[in-house]
Design a protein around this motif. Structure first.
Motif, PDB file in Angstrom:
ATOM      1  N   GLY A   7      -2.112   3.191  -4.416  1.00  0.00           N
ATOM      2  CA  GLY A   7      -2.442   3.053  -2.997  1.00  0.00           C
ATOM      3  C   GLY A   7      -1.327   2.283  -2.306  1.00  0.00           C
ATOM      4  O   GLY A   7      -0.985   1.176  -2.723  1.00  0.00           O
ATOM      5  N   VAL A   8      -0.730   2.883  -1.276  1.00  0.00           N
ATOM      6  CA  VAL A   8       0.387   2.230  -0.588  1.00  0.00           C
ATOM      7  C   VAL A   8      -0.062   1.696   0.767  1.00  0.00           C
ATOM      8  O   VAL A   8      -0.681   2.419   1.559  1.00  0.00           O
ATOM      9  CB  VAL A   8       1.574   3.204  -0.427  1.00  0.00           C
ATOM     10  N   TYR A   9       0.250   0.435   1.020  1.00  0.00           N
ATOM     11  CA  TYR A   9      -0.091  -0.245   2.272  1.00  0.00           C
ATOM     12  C   TYR A   9       1.211  -0.532   3.018  1.00  0.00           C
ATOM     13  O   TYR A   9       2.181  -1.002   2.401  1.00  0.00           O
ATOM     14  CB  TYR A   9      -0.815  -1.564   1.967  1.00  0.00           C
ATOM     15  N   LEU A  10       1.221  -0.257   4.313  1.00  0.00           N
ATOM     16  CA  LEU A  10       2.446  -0.452   5.101  1.00  0.00           C
ATOM     17  C   LEU A  10       2.327  -1.723   5.941  1.00  0.00           C
ATOM     18  O   LEU A  10       1.342  -1.903   6.662  1.00  0.00           O
ATOM     19  CB  LEU A  10       2.675   0.745   6.020  1.00  0.00           C
ATOM     20  N   ALA A  11       3.346  -2.588   5.851  1.00  0.00           N
ATOM     21  CA  ALA A  11       3.273  -3.865   6.565  1.00  0.00           C
ATOM     22  C   ALA A  11       4.672  -4.316   6.971  1.00  0.00           C
ATOM     23  O   ALA A  11       5.675  -3.698   6.599  1.00  0.00           O
ATOM     24  CB  ALA A  11       2.628  -4.912   5.649  1.00  0.00           C
ATOM     25  N   SER A  12       4.747  -5.402   7.712  1.00  0.00           N
ATOM     26  CA  SER A  12       6.043  -5.948   8.145  1.00  0.00           C
ATOM     27  C   SER A  12       6.695  -6.695   6.985  1.00  0.00           C
ATOM     28  O   SER A  12       6.022  -7.074   6.021  1.00  0.00           O
ATOM     29  CB  SER A  12       5.821  -6.917   9.302  1.00  0.00           C
ATOM     30  N   PRO A  13       7.998  -6.984   7.083  1.00  0.00           N
ATOM     31  CA  PRO A  13       8.662  -7.779   6.034  1.00  0.00           C
ATOM     32  C   PRO A  13       8.041  -9.171   5.891  1.00  0.00           C
ATOM     33  O   PRO A  13       7.932  -9.683   4.775  1.00  0.00           O
ATOM     34  CB  PRO A  13      10.114  -7.870   6.521  1.00  0.00           C
ATOM     35  N   LEU A  14       7.622  -9.777   6.994  1.00  0.00           N
ATOM     36  CA  LEU A  14       6.996 -11.108   6.909  1.00  0.00           C
ATOM     37  C   LEU A  14       5.722 -11.045   6.076  1.00  0.00           C
ATOM     38  O   LEU A  14       5.502 -11.855   5.173  1.00  0.00           O
ATOM     39  CB  LEU A  14       6.648 -11.624   8.312  1.00  0.00           C
ATOM     40  N   THR A  15       4.876 -10.065   6.392  1.00  0.00           N
ATOM     41  CA  THR A  15       3.633  -9.910   5.641  1.00  0.00           C
ATOM     42  C   THR A  15       3.936  -9.593   4.176  1.00  0.00           C
ATOM     43  O   THR A  15       3.330 -10.165   3.264  1.00  0.00           O
ATOM     44  CB  THR A  15       2.767  -8.784   6.258  1.00  0.00           C
ATOM     45  N   ALA A  16       4.898  -8.683   3.953  1.00  0.00           N
ATOM     46  CA  ALA A  16       5.234  -8.285   2.579  1.00  0.00           C
ATOM     47  C   ALA A  16       5.689  -9.502   1.773  1.00  0.00           C
ATOM     48  O   ALA A  16       5.317  -9.658   0.600  1.00  0.00           O
ATOM     49  CB  ALA A  16       6.316  -7.214   2.600  1.00  0.00           C
TER      50      ALA A  16
END
Ligand code: F3S
Length: 641
Positions: A391-400
């Protein structure tokens, strides 16, 4: 009349058409780009047009997709791309330089320019104020040949940005918010034009993150104004001369409007398996994460990666979470090195990958079976990561970065103070010397082809009377996947039409190829919605290679119908759907090509002496293109007239 920014660029490049939404318009194209996965076919098509040198201001061939596969094919592709670029006046970017969109933004993108690229995230350059659109390889080849690019005049949506981002909210959250609001279909036929006081608070790379993922809305493109931030970015890249101010006129009119208050945004995530399944990070607190991948054309700028370095500095990513970074370009990588930012990243236990697309297309970095992967990328479709059940979740670099440290999602309210948004260093190193600029005269350059690069054959035009055999009769809803199956082994043959043609209908009818080759001319008979699915050009090109000259169907999918025209296959529709039964597989038919008029009907004669009536919905130009044997022949003939 006051114009919005999109209308201004369109007006300045309009070759013909009326700028009313929905009407076809043809635009002069200033720049083109290709990446290696689609580029080889685009250049084979360009070669087949017989044009010696590109007629754009600038065309660039980037290698960023297939850089690490095993075997000879990639290396052969890259050598072909390098030599065909030198031969025809195209700039070449070697594997490892970086991702096409990041490199284009840094080195070539220009406010007010039109750009067509054979990659769906070409709108990234909208962050610098260009009108940048993704297209098929043939459209890019035609643009390189100086032909106008035809689109439907889009509706223009005013996305008015108020306030400024606060705390842990990032540019990625702006576009995730919009995706959650409008869905992946919400942008079809539209350009998203960003305006309002919030624009000035965003840097060019932040704007480019937003325009990049406008592609996920299905938009024609997205665009930001060219302002002082744009000038500062171009100056840092040593290209201030490319700057010009550009914005909507006061009082400009838009077709639709969306208002986003940046100060209200919080960290967001797109959940599997669609970029519009957007929830807050806080709502996922407690979810364990196996892998974090940072990079891609969406989020691999210097500011993106410096923000990660700031978050992880002096800390260690969770020992059960594998964290990797692919920088967007060697320029970004060099800045990280000279600013002392590689050290905190490496010391935190992060892996540094090559400056390429990499894990974004499953080229390395696939997640563990059944795993959860958080990525700063733009797509999270099932299986795209290379692991079908991940399962792939897309987020910002800060969140990652925060997810990597904690080994899972936690509530941003517990993250403490967010780091300052990084700015470019005072001295930005240039990597311009790493591009291979073509010689003034490329006529002596030998284009080198390995065994997997085969020049396109020239197809014959249609005879006045076509005697042909019904080689296959299919049911309803045949997709382009049925016609031309995908999969790594088959798509590796994309630049070798004779080889890829062996797989046409391979999963539907194992003997199709043999029968098509035995018939001098072939006809495909199909039910409703023939050719639905992707825009895959090979689903028309490969059957044409096997001698298919016409399709007779109950109805045809729009994009495939356009591809049939482009490759010289006559798309005909049964007037009486009941006649489908009379067109038997193996039967002979005669099509009176000379009598066909655009939008008209004609009778197709059958071997038993009877006939069936068919109609077409072709324009006069499309009929001419088919009679010439396809668009490449048509353009070549027009040039030699
Ligand atoms: Fe490459 Fe992924 Fe962008 S494949 S061009 S990084 S969407």
């Amino acid at each position: 009349m006051p114009l919005n920014q999109t209308q201004k660029i369109i007006k300045a490049h309009l070759v013909h058409g009326d700028m009313a939404p929905g009407a076809p318009i043809a635009l002069r194209i200033d720049q083109t780009l290709t990446q290696d996965a689609t580029g080889t076919m685009a250049y084979l098509q360009f070669e087949a047009m017989g044009v010696d040198r590109v007629r754009t201001d600038l065309s660039v061939s980037y290698v960023d997709h297939n850089t690490l596969q095993m075997g000879f094919r990639n290396a052969d592709d890259h050598r072909f791309l390098r030599t065909v670029a030198a031969r025809h006046g195209i700039v070449f970017s070697a594997p490892g330089n970086g991702i096409c969109h990041q490199l284009h933004l840094e080195n070539f993108g220009r406010p007010g320019a039109t750009l067509v690229g054979s990659d769906s995230h070409t709108p990234t350059a909208g962050g610098i104020g260009a009108l940048a659109m993704g297209a098929g390889g043939l459209s890019v080849a035609l643009s390189m040949a100086g032909e106008p690019y035809t689109i439907t005049m889009p509706k223009v949506v005013n996305v008015r940005l108020e306030g400024r981002l606060t705390g842990w909210a990032a540019a990625k959250d702006v576009i995730l918010h919009l995706l959650g609001l409008l869905t992946v279909k919400g942008g079809v036929g539209r350009v998203f034009e960003y305006t309002g006081p919030g624009v000035a608070t965003l840097s060019v790379p932040e704007r480019a993150t937003i325009t990049n993922m406008g592609a996920e809305l299905g938009a024609t493109t997205s665009i930001f104004p060219s302002d002082e931030s744009t000038r500062a970015f171009l100056a840092a890249m040593g290209r201030e001369a490319d700057w010009q101010p550009l914005a909507a006129d006061a009082g400009a009119v838009y077709d639709e409007e969306v208002v986003i208050d940046l100060s209200q945004l919080e960290p967001l995530v797109a959940t599997p398996h669609m970029p519009d399944r957007v929830v807050t990070v806080a709502s996922l607190a407690g979810l364990k994460v196996d892998q974090v991948a940072i990079g891609s054309c969406t989020n691999s700028s210097y500011a993106d990666l410096k923000s990660v370095a700031q978050v992880v500095a002096g800390r260690r990513v969770d020992s059960t979470t594998d964290c990797m970074i692919s920088p967007g370009s060697k320029q970004v990588l060099r800045m990280l090195a000279t600013e002392g930012l590689l050290e905190p990243l490496l010391d935190a236990g992060i892996r540094m990958l090559e400056c390429t697309c990499g894990p974004c297309i499953g080229m390395g970095g696939s997640p563990v079976s059944g795993g959860v992967s958080v990525r700063t990328f733009n797509r999270n479709f099932e299986g795209r990561s290379g692991t079908k059940d991940a399962g792939v979740y897309l987020a910002s670099p800060l969140t990652a970065a925060m997810v990597a440290l904690h080994g899972g999602f936690t509530d941003p309210a517990t993250w403490g103070e967010a780091p300052a948004v990084p700015e470019l260093p005072a001295d930005v190193p240039s990597i311009r010397h790493l591009f291979v600029f073509p010689p003034e005269d490329g006529s002596q350059v030998e284009v080198q082809r390995g065994p997997n690069i085969v020049a396109l054959q020239t197809f014959e035009g249609l005879p006045d009377r076509l005697d042909a055999e019904v080689v296959i009769r299919l049911g309803d809803d045949i997709t382009t996947d049925h016609i031309m199956p995908a999969g790594a082994e088959i798509t590796a043959l994309r630049s070798n039409v004779p080889a890829i043609s062996r797989h046409v209908f391979g999963r539907v009818d194992a003997d199709f190829v043999k029968r098509a080759e035995a018939a001098a001319n072939g006809v495909i008979v199909a039910g409703e919605n023939y050719g639905q699915g992707s825009s895959r050009e090979h689903a028309a090109l490969a059957p044409r290679h096997l001698g298919i000259r016409a399709v007779i169907a109950k109805s045809l999918a729009r994009i495939h119908r356009a591809n049939l025209v482009n490759f010289g296959i006559l798309p005909l529709i049964l007037v009486d759907k009941g006649d489908y039964e009379r067109l038997e597989q193996g039967g002979n038919v005669t099509i009176p090509v000379a009598d066909i008029i655009a939008g008209g009907e004609c009778a197709v004669a059958l071997a038993d002496g009877g006939s069936v009536r068919v109609r077409n919905d072709l324009t006069v130009d499309e009929l001419e293109i088919i009679r010439a044997g396809g668009l490449l022949n048509y353009v070549r003939n027009a040039r030699t007239r």
